[in-house]
Structures are given as C-alpha cells and as structure tokens.
Design an enzyme around this catalytic site. Structure first.
Site, mmCIF file in Angstrom:
data_model
loop_
_atom_site.group_PDB
_atom_site.id
_atom_site.type_symbol
_atom_site.label_atom_id
_atom_site.label_comp_id
_atom_site.label_asym_id
_atom_site.label_seq_id
_atom_site.Cartn_x
_atom_site.Cartn_y
_atom_site.Cartn_z
ATOM 1 N N ARG A 59 10.032 -18.922 10.434
ATOM 2 C CA ARG A 59 9.213 -20.120 10.222
ATOM 3 C C ARG A 59 9.947 -21.301 9.582
ATOM 4 N NH1 ARG A 59 3.189 -18.464 8.071
ATOM 5 N NH2 ARG A 59 2.858 -16.566 9.262
ATOM 6 N N ASP B 30 9.017 -14.856 0.152
ATOM 7 C CA ASP B 30 8.338 -14.286 -1.022
ATOM 8 C C ASP B 30 7.693 -12.931 -0.720
ATOM 9 O OD1 ASP B 30 6.004 -15.023 0.312
ATOM 10 O OD2 ASP B 30 5.303 -16.432 -1.215
ATOM 11 N N HIS C 200 -3.648 -23.230 12.678
ATOM 12 C CA HIS C 200 -4.646 -23.225 11.590
ATOM 13 C C HIS C 200 -4.046 -23.658 10.267
ATOM 14 C CE1 HIS C 200 -2.884 -19.227 10.916
ATOM 15 N NE2 HIS C 200 -3.463 -19.198 9.739
ATOM 16 N N ASN D 263 2.813 -11.845 10.977
ATOM 17 C CA ASN D 263 2.233 -11.436 9.699
ATOM 18 C C ASN D 263 1.394 -10.188 10.019
ATOM 19 O OD1 ASN D 263 0.260 -11.066 7.716
ATOM 20 N ND2 ASN D 263 -0.008 -13.243 7.303
ATOM 21 N N GLU E 250 7.495 -24.311 5.045
ATOM 22 C CA GLU E 250 6.381 -23.475 4.564
ATOM 23 C C GLU E 250 6.287 -23.496 3.036
ATOM 24 O OE1 GLU E 250 4.494 -20.882 6.754
ATOM 25 O OE2 GLU E 250 5.020 -22.251 8.369
ATOM 26 N N CYS F 63 1.546 -15.171 -3.216
ATOM 27 C CA CYS F 63 1.185 -16.165 -2.198
ATOM 28 C C CYS F 63 0.073 -17.081 -2.697
ATOM 29 C CB CYS F 63 0.645 -15.490 -0.941
ATOM 30 S SG CYS F 63 1.764 -14.380 -0.141
ATOM 31 N N ALA G 245 -0.290 -7.838 8.429
ATOM 32 C CA ALA G 245 -1.636 -7.623 7.892
ATOM 33 C C ALA G 245 -2.658 -8.487 8.625
ATOM 34 C CB ALA G 245 -1.654 -7.933 6.395
ATOM 35 N N HIS H 133 7.663 -14.816 5.260
ATOM 36 C CA HIS H 133 8.126 -15.735 4.203
ATOM 37 C C HIS H 133 9.048 -14.940 3.282
ATOM 38 C CE1 HIS H 133 4.103 -18.074 4.638
ATOM 39 N NE2 HIS H 133 5.066 -18.790 5.195
ATOM 40 N N ASN I 168 -5.026 -10.508 4.897
ATOM 41 C CA ASN I 168 -4.527 -11.618 5.709
ATOM 42 C C ASN I 168 -3.059 -11.905 5.405
ATOM 43 O OD1 ASN I 168 -6.149 -12.687 7.702
ATOM 44 N ND2 ASN I 168 -7.396 -13.890 6.286
ATOM 45 N N GLY J 197 -7.002 -13.046 12.681
ATOM 46 C CA GLY J 197 -5.817 -12.460 13.334
ATOM 47 C C GLY J 197 -4.916 -13.548 13.877
HETATM 48 O O1 SUG Z 1 0.587 -18.086 6.759
HETATM 49 N N1 SUG Z 1 -2.086 -15.781 6.617
HETATM 50 C C1 SUG Z 1 -1.084 -16.582 5.922
HETATM 51 C C2 SUG Z 1 -0.558 -15.825 4.740
HETATM 52 C C3 SUG Z 1 0.320 -16.686 3.873
HETATM 53 C C4 SUG Z 1 0.963 -15.908 2.785
HETATM 54 N N2 SUG Z 1 1.743 -16.768 1.984
HETATM 55 C C5 SUG Z 1 2.938 -16.456 1.427
HETATM 56 N N3 SUG Z 1 3.646 -15.428 1.847
HETATM 57 N N4 SUG Z 1 3.392 -17.253 0.538
HETATM 58 C C6 SUG Z 1 0.068 -16.963 6.866
HETATM 59 O O2 SUG Z 1 0.435 -16.130 7.693
HETATM 60 C C7 SUG Z 1 -3.870 -15.370 8.176
HETATM 61 C C8 SUG Z 1 -5.125 -16.035 8.662
HETATM 62 C C9 SUG Z 1 -5.885 -15.207 9.656
HETATM 63 O O3 SUG Z 1 -5.310 -14.400 10.375
HETATM 64 O O4 SUG Z 1 -7.114 -15.411 9.754
HETATM 65 C C10 SUG Z 1 -2.907 -16.313 7.480
HETATM 66 O O5 SUG Z 1 -2.907 -17.494 7.746
#
Ligand code: SUG
Length: 456
Positions: free
Chosen positions: A221, A259, A144, A32, A181, A379, A34, A257, A373, A27
């Site tokens: 971002r 995309d 992270h 984001n 990014e 992605c 999801a 993002h 995620n 999380g």
């Molecule tokens: O950066 N999720 C990534 C998802 C990246 C998707 N990439 C593109 N759209 N190109 C992010 O938000 C979630 C990790 C977590 O919650 O444990 C995460 O890092």
C-alpha cells in the site's frame, strides 16, 4: 518545564478513533485477512464503541494522556453522486442496496476509527520550523478509505487550530505513486519525547525500481515516494530519517501495514525478523542514527520466524500492541486479547518479559469488533507528541476523562445499534439515527457543526 538538555517536556498523546454507528463487516480490504474473513458477518456497532472506549479508559487510568477523534459521517453521498447515483438520499440508498452491496458497505464503512491511518505526525523537536507537522493520509488504495482524507483534514484543523504551533499539510496527490497510509507505516525513536528523534518510514513499493521483488498475492500500500514527500514537507533532517522496505513475504502473509509486524516507542523497537527487507541493515542504520542523534542506545527486541511464524503474528496481532511509557518510566505493552489464546505468542511474551529488561508489563484489551476488520489496539490510535503548551492549544473537549467516558457510554446506549447486517445498510432509518448520534456527539465534544449534514 524542560528536560535535562533544555528541550521542553513533552508527552505522547493518543488520539483514538471511535467506531461510528454504521460499523460493519463489508470484507472490503483485499490483503487484510481479518477483513476478508469477516465479510457479511453481523457487526455490533455498540459493542465496537464500548470496546474502544474501554481501551481509552484503561490508558487514561494508567495516567497517560488520551484524546479522541469523532467518527466520519456515513454514508458519503458526495462520493455516491460522483459515481452516478442521483435522486434524493432515500432513492440513492434504495438503488444502491439493490445494485451493489459492497459499494453500500464501503460508503457506510466506519474505517476512520483506525486513526493510525489518519495522518503522519512529526513533533516540533524534529521539524525545521519547530512546529508540529501533520499530513493526512490520502488512503488511495481502497475506495472506502479514500473518502476519509477531506474530513480528516477538517477535524485535525479543528483540533490543532493554532498555526503558530501546528503545520497541517494537504494529503499527498491522490495517485498510486504517492499512496500514503499514514502513521501505520511510521515510527519515531527518541530518548525523551520532547527531544529530537529518528523517524522511520516504511514503504511496500517503489515505482521506480523494477528489479525489486514485489508481493505476489496482496497489494503493497505505501510507496517510497510518499514517505520521501512527507519527510520533505515535515522539514526533517536527512540524517535523522530512515526509509525501510517491507518484506514482500510479510505483505503476502497479511501484513498490509508495518504496524501489523513492528512497534516502536522511545528507544525500543519490538519487531518480527520478517518485517523488513535486509532487516539487519535497517536495524544497523537505525542504531547508528539513533546513537548519533539521541546519545543513547536503541534497544531492539526481535522475534524470529522460528519463535513465531508470520501467520501467528498476523492472526494474533501481537505487534499491533501499543507500546507505552508509563508515568513511572516503565514500558507496557497493551496487547490484543487474541494474543492470550495463542500458546506460541504466550511463549514469546514470557520470553520478552523474563529475558529482557525492556518491556515491563503486558495488559490485554478486547477490541474484537475492530480486530475482525484487521484493526488492533495500535491501529486505533494516532500518536501525537505534544508539549504542555501545545496541548493547551488543542481542542480541550477532545481530551478523554472519566466524565466523558460516562457520557459516551450513555450516548452509545442511546444511539448505537447492537446488531447490524449488511442488508440493514439500505434502511433509511439508519441514516437518520447516525446523523442524530453524530449531531449530539459534536455537542459533547465541543467541536461545533463539523459535519456537512449539520449545514443542510
Ligand atoms: O485499512 N480495515 C482497515 C484496517 C486498518 C488497520 N490499520 C492499521 N493497521 N493501522 C484497512 O484494511 C476493513 C473494512 C471492511 O472490510 O469492512 C478495513 O478497512
């Protein structure tokens, strides 16, 4: 081989990231949706791996060139020591699991699987020195993710080692002004892959325009400053680039993002009308520059707010499909399986297929572990346009094949857990299992000892 105007024949090669043995739901990504919703759910690293491998196998079976990027070693003890944790590795894990479960999840995150965030790539046909340029993303927005760039640089050096053909830059300075990014905010339009194209850079904020409307809830971002820096580093022609600003309302709806809300390939842009600020002028500029450069017409497939709300677009990840050119020249959308479950998305897809001569087929893939995620099919891949000669100079062990597919399934069965809870991350056994897994992966891919733990 060459194309009609004597540009070299080139292919789009998809380098997919693969989830590591510690794929978890921390999380961690504010904005984001999801990721925020999945926090603390039980993950399945093995299922995540198998889903991603299956997608690669599908694309490879379609006759496309598929390659892969290995996962990063986690947890990142260097980062943890910089944050004041000390003692041996088991002591650090013990301390951290009592102290800060989010930081533990972050240091164990498998986020490098989203290869679209690994780097921005400009092919040789667009750049001043006719080399393919790659800039690893600094990913400074989230802790992270900010620990990814140094290994990303290392692995890209390993794969694209020939400096006469590839120019690999350092990530941009790690400050919010140059927050980058990678290819998730970058698209390229061309007639044929080997010919010069137009590069579209999308940013969420500019630090030097106080009057611009900002998202109210979630962070933007990518900065304009980073887009401009990459365009300079890659020696792109000013007349062949377009900078577009993300619509802040889209960011607030979970479009962290670009995309997530638009996808381009060759002469086609498939997008939601809420993707960009002043989108009509963005499209007009793209059209004009494309016509000037490529002697062809840019085809735009627009989905309006009335056809599909931003909420539906984000929930289904429709625009995070991969739009690929099949060997017979037709265009195929590789869409997340979640799209099938949404009647409004189905309607859009039916319209796109029936009323448009642009996208010819749709294939659905289940990458549910990644989707939870916030990472859909697009992605998971870094697109690199390569000529035959360039391709032959890359690390051949990274290319996907049926044989590699079988080996990786066996490898996953041997090394990946089927279930992982956040509480399990404190277990030192997981650290040893992960290292064993990655150690044997480097042998399978012929990459040599790339991980720091292999030098210990
Ligand atoms: O950066 N999720 C990534 C998802 C990246 C998707 N990439 C593109 N759209 N190109 C992010 O938000 C979630 C990790 C977590 O919650 O444990 C995460 O890092």
């Amino acid at each position: 081989m060459t194309t009609s105007d004597s540009s070299p024949l080139a292919h789009e090669v998809n380098f997919d990231g693969i989830p590591g043995p510690t794929h978890n739901f921390g999380g961690l990504s504010f904005g984001n949706i999801a990721s925020m919703k999945s926090r603390s759910s039980i993950s399945s690293p093995r299922e995540a791996l198998f889903q991603c491998l299956k997608k690669m196998d599908l694309l490879s079976s379609l006759g496309l060139i598929q390659a892969l990027l290995p996962p990063q070693a986690r947890p990142d003890f260097t980062a943890l020591r910089r944050l004041g944790y000390s003692g041996n590795e088991e002591q650090i894990l013990h301390e951290l699991s009592k102290d800060d479960i989010s930081l533990l999840a972050g240091c164990y995150s498998s986020s490098s699987m989203w290869a679209a965030n690994a780097a921005t790539v400009s092919p040789q046909s667009d750049t001043g020195d006719h080399r393919t340029h790659l800039t690893p993303a600094n990913l400074v927005n989230l802790f992270h993710r900010s620990i990814e760039p140094s290994f990303t640089g290392k692995i890209l050096h390993r794969i694209f080692h020939d400096q006469t053909k590839f120019a690999l830059h350092s990530p941009l300075p790690a400050t919010v002004n140059f927050s980058d990014e990678g290819a998730a905010n970058h698209s390229r339009f061309c007639s044929n892959y080997g010919e010069t194209g137009i590069e579209l850079f999308v940013y969420g904020r500019t630090d030097f325009d106080a009057s611009a409307q900002m998202p109210l809830h979630y962070p933007a971002r990518q900065t304009l400053g980073s887009c401009r820096a990459i365009a300079r580093l890659h020696q792109l022609d000013r007349d062949k680039i377009v900078f577009a600003r993300q619509n802040p309302d889209a960011i607030d709806a979970g479009v962290f993002h670009n995309d997530v809300i638009a996808v381009g390939n060759k002469n086609v842009l498939f997008f939601h009308s809420q993707a960009f600020c002043n989108y009509e002028s963005v499209i007009a500029e793209l059209r004009e520059k494309f016509a000037g450069c490529c002697n062809d017409e840019l085809i735009t497939v627009e989905v309006s707010q009335k056809q599909l709300s931003l909420t539906d677009a984000v929930e289904s990840y429709l625009f995070n499909s991969q739009l690929v050119s099949m060997p017979d020249g037709t265009a195929c959308l590789i869409a997340p399986a979640e799209c099938r479950e949404n009647p409004r998305v189905n309607e859009v897809l039916e319209t796109v297929i029936s009323q448009n001569n642009t996208i010819d087929c749709i294939l659905f893939v289940d990458v549910g572990e990644s989707m939870r995620n916030g990472g859909g099919p697009a992605c998971l891949r870094l697109r690199v346009v390569l000529t035959d000669e360039e391709l032959s100079c890359t690390n051949q062990g990274s290319l996907f094949s049926k044989r590699l597919y079988r080996e990786l399934i066996e490898w996953g069965n041997r090394h990946y857990r089927d279930r992982l809870r956040l509480e399990d991350l404190g277990d030192p056994q997981l650290l040893y299992e992960s290292r064993n897994a990655l150690d044997s992966l480097t042998q399978v891919l012929g990459l040599g000892s790339i991980y720091d733990f292999q030098q210990m």
